[in-house]
Design an enzyme around this catalytic site. Structure first.
Site, PDB file in Angstrom:
ATOM      1  N   HIS A 134      69.871 107.296  58.416  1.00 17.51           N
ATOM      2  CA  HIS A 134      69.535 106.607  59.559  1.00 17.51           C
ATOM      3  C   HIS A 134      67.806 106.594  59.237  1.00 17.51           C
ATOM      4  O   HIS A 134      67.352 105.583  60.070  1.00 17.51           O
ATOM      5  CB  HIS A 134      69.754 106.800  60.962  1.00 17.51           C
ATOM      6  CG  HIS A 134      68.767 108.090  61.123  1.00 17.51           C
ATOM      7  ND1 HIS A 134      69.236 109.289  61.008  1.00 17.51           N
ATOM      8  CD2 HIS A 134      67.572 108.204  61.834  1.00 17.51           C
ATOM      9  CE1 HIS A 134      68.168 110.104  61.199  1.00 17.51           C
ATOM     10  NE2 HIS A 134      67.154 109.592  61.736  1.00 17.51           N
TER      11      HIS A 134
HETATM   12  C1  UD1 Z   1      64.224 108.080  66.073  1.00 14.96           C
HETATM   13  C2  UD1 Z   1      63.177 108.708  65.740  1.00 14.96           C
HETATM   14  C3  UD1 Z   1      63.632 109.613  64.268  1.00 14.96           C
HETATM   15  C4  UD1 Z   1      64.985 110.414  64.639  1.00 14.96           C
HETATM   16  C5  UD1 Z   1      66.040 109.378  65.083  1.00 14.96           C
HETATM   17  C6  UD1 Z   1      67.291 110.016  65.605  1.00 14.96           C
HETATM   18  C7  UD1 Z   1      61.006 107.755  65.799  1.00 14.96           C
HETATM   19  C8  UD1 Z   1      59.747 107.096  65.065  1.00 14.96           C
HETATM   20  N1  UD1 Z   1      62.116 107.961  65.165  1.00 14.96           N
HETATM   21  O1  UD1 Z   1      64.629 107.010  64.953  1.00 14.96           O
HETATM   22  O2  UD1 Z   1      62.486 110.496  63.885  1.00 14.96           O
HETATM   23  O3  UD1 Z   1      65.390 111.060  63.478  1.00 14.96           O
HETATM   24  O4  UD1 Z   1      65.665 108.782  66.487  1.00 14.96           O
HETATM   25  O5  UD1 Z   1      68.428 109.157  65.896  1.00 14.96           O
HETATM   26  O6  UD1 Z   1      61.057 108.016  66.904  1.00 14.96           O
HETATM   27  N2  UD1 Z   1      69.102 101.625  68.714  1.00 14.96           N
HETATM   28  C9  UD1 Z   1      69.985 101.288  69.498  1.00 14.96           C
HETATM   29  N3  UD1 Z   1      70.393 102.167  70.575  1.00 14.96           N
HETATM   30  C10 UD1 Z   1      69.831 103.194  70.917  1.00 14.96           C
HETATM   31  C11 UD1 Z   1      68.738 103.686  70.253  1.00 14.96           C
HETATM   32  C12 UD1 Z   1      68.571 102.797  69.198  1.00 14.96           C
HETATM   33  O7  UD1 Z   1      70.830 100.313  69.322  1.00 14.96           O
HETATM   34  O8  UD1 Z   1      70.289 103.912  71.828  1.00 14.96           O
HETATM   35  C13 UD1 Z   1      68.684 100.694  67.621  1.00 14.96           C
HETATM   36  C14 UD1 Z   1      67.964  99.761  67.980  1.00 14.96           C
HETATM   37  O9  UD1 Z   1      67.954  98.703  67.242  1.00 14.96           O
HETATM   38  C15 UD1 Z   1      66.542 100.190  67.626  1.00 14.96           C
HETATM   39  C16 UD1 Z   1      66.844 101.051  66.417  1.00 14.96           C
HETATM   40  O10 UD1 Z   1      68.135 101.598  66.697  1.00 14.96           O
HETATM   41  O11 UD1 Z   1      65.573  99.477  67.288  1.00 14.96           O
HETATM   42  C17 UD1 Z   1      66.023 102.249  66.196  1.00 14.96           C
HETATM   43  O12 UD1 Z   1      65.763 103.005  67.313  1.00 14.96           O
HETATM   44  P1  UD1 Z   1      64.475 103.841  67.594  1.00 14.96           P
HETATM   45  O13 UD1 Z   1      64.376 104.815  68.654  1.00 14.96           O
HETATM   46  O14 UD1 Z   1      63.417 102.975  67.225  1.00 14.96           O
HETATM   47  O15 UD1 Z   1      64.426 104.737  66.021  1.00 14.96           O
HETATM   48  P2  UD1 Z   1      65.272 105.464  65.517  1.00 14.96           P
HETATM   49  O16 UD1 Z   1      65.679 104.918  63.935  1.00 14.96           O
HETATM   50  O17 UD1 Z   1      66.751 106.019  66.299  1.00 14.96           O
END
Ligand code: UD1
Length: 367
Positions: free
Chosen positions: A211
């Site tokens: 991811h």
């Molecule tokens: C975040 C952390 C990363 C961690 C990961 C674990 C940061 C910078 N990154 O990354 O260190 O390893 O979490 O999962 O904080 N999304 C959903 N539903 C959710 C959450 C996210 O659809 O419940 C999708 C959205 O499109 C979002 C994307 O995932 O834009 C990324 O989510 P985000 O929280 O920005 O970062 P992660 O890639 O999950």
């Protein structure tokens, strides 16, 4: 804080890897009953299978406050957390704010707390990949600079902090709370039906998680990794719970993954994941925590990254960095499937008692 009141500790969680780090500390604080607890969820992760299921599996109480910040750019997400938390801190006036790991919620909360002159405790301090293009590296460095109590999992973390000029008195080598959770929930995970549900035999499959933005945001890189996994899947069927970030890129680009040896499934809860991990022949991942969990379980882990902030899992444990090039991933995967990874040891203080040590430090701090 009045002299008779219990010190109030606010824990901030936001993203999936935070929940299992706070759970053992919360439980330990319940046991000692020396602190008033306040659990705040930023809402960085909000899907049921990225958040709610973890609260259920870990038996974490409902958060006392939920900021509901959701997704966005780093600036949007960090900014929203900071603005919303500002008000909560004014209302709640905790005596300490505890943050864990390295996600945006961690750094945002640490910054707001310190500006309110509330001491910050950082659990999992001092880890460094030395790669500033990783958002987590910036989050780790900023959080450590403002923290008052820095809890480390290993000796290299302490060295990193000392080199950056952190006062040694602030550093506490306590071990690894992620492993506290692994020990505590491992037997409960046995009752998970995930192997039956996926029709898997123990020790006859591999497990994949991918991811990181560097691996998934660029389609060519992701395609390359998927190609490697498809080749390895011919030798050992692979199960791949797909993170929403990765799912979005796969869907938007219509990446073709023929059904069969690389099975994509929805993200799964903590207990199901532990069960899957425990009986896997091999893990292929770009996660941070999984590098540690596989070392504790003695399962070969191939980390699909160029660097790691957890080098101890390579020096002592079962982890190997394999980069993102297809042929290398396939070669290392074949080797690990054939020969396993020999001579691994469990790092010092990864013994399931880190949270006990952390709560003792809190007691001393407030005494
Ligand atoms: C975040 C952390 C990363 C961690 C990961 C674990 C940061 C910078 N990154 O990354 O260190 O390893 O979490 O999962 O904080 N999304 C959903 N539903 C959710 C959450 C996210 O659809 O419940 C999708 C959205 O499109 C979002 C994307 O995932 O834009 C990324 O989510 P985000 O929280 O920005 O970062 P992660 O890639 O999950």
């Amino acid at each position: 804080m009045s002299s008779s009141a219990k010190p109030k500790i606010m824990a901030v969680v936001g993203a999936r890897p935070n929940f299992m780090k706070v759970a053992p500390i919360w439980r330990e604080m319940d046991k000692t009953n020396r602190f008033a607890k306040f659990l705040l969820h930023t809402g960085q992760h909000y899907d049921a299978n990225m958040s709610k299921i973890f609260f259920e599996d870990l038996k974490l109480p409902e958060p006392d406050a939920y900021l509901g910040v959701g997704s966005g750019t780093h600036a949007e997400q960090t900014g929203r957390i900071m603005i919303a938390l500002d008000d909560v801190l004014l209302d709640e006036r905790p005596d300490l704010v505890m943050v864990v790991g390295d996600v945006n919620s961690t750094m945002a909360a640490a910054l707001v707390a310190v500006k309110h002159e509330i001491p910050v405790a950082h659990v999992e301090a001092g880890l460094r990949s030395f790669d500033r293009s990783m958002p987590e590296e910036i989050n780790r460095m900023v959080t450590d600079i403002v923290a008052e109590l820095l809890f480390t999992t290993c000796s290299d973390a302490e060295k990193n902090l000392l080199r950056e000029g952190v006062d040694p008195q602030k550093i506490h080598f306590v071990g690894n709370v992620m492993i506290d959770s692994l020990h505590y929930y491992k037997s409960m995970a046995e009752s998970s039906r995930i192997l039956e549900n996926l029709a898997l035999e123990k020790h006859a499959y591999g497990l994949v998680t991918i991811h990181r933005p560097t691996n998934v945001d660029d389609v060519a890189t992701l395609q390359n990794i998927i190609d490697a996994l498809l080749v390895l899947g011919e030798e050992c069927p692979l199960i791949f719970p797909v993170h929403p970030r990765t799912r979005k890129i796969i869907d938007a680009n219509d990446l073709e993954i023929p059904p069969g040896k690389l099975r994509l499934i929805e993200p799964i809860g903590y207990l199901d994941f532990i069960k899957l991990m425990k009986y896997a022949r091999i893990l292929l991942t770009d996660s941070g925590g999984i590098q540690e969990e596989t070392t504790a379980l003695g399962i070969p882990c191939l980390t699909i990254r160029e660097n790691t902030e957890r080098p101890i899992t390579i020096e002592m444990g079962t982890n190997r960095l394999v980069g993102m090039v297809k042929n290398r991933i396939v070669d290392e995967g074949r080797k690990a499937l054939r020969f396993g990874i020999k001579d691994s040891r469990i790092p010092d203080l990864w013994d399931g008692k880190a949270s006990v040590r952390i709560v003792k430090v809190f007691e001393t701090y407030f005494s």
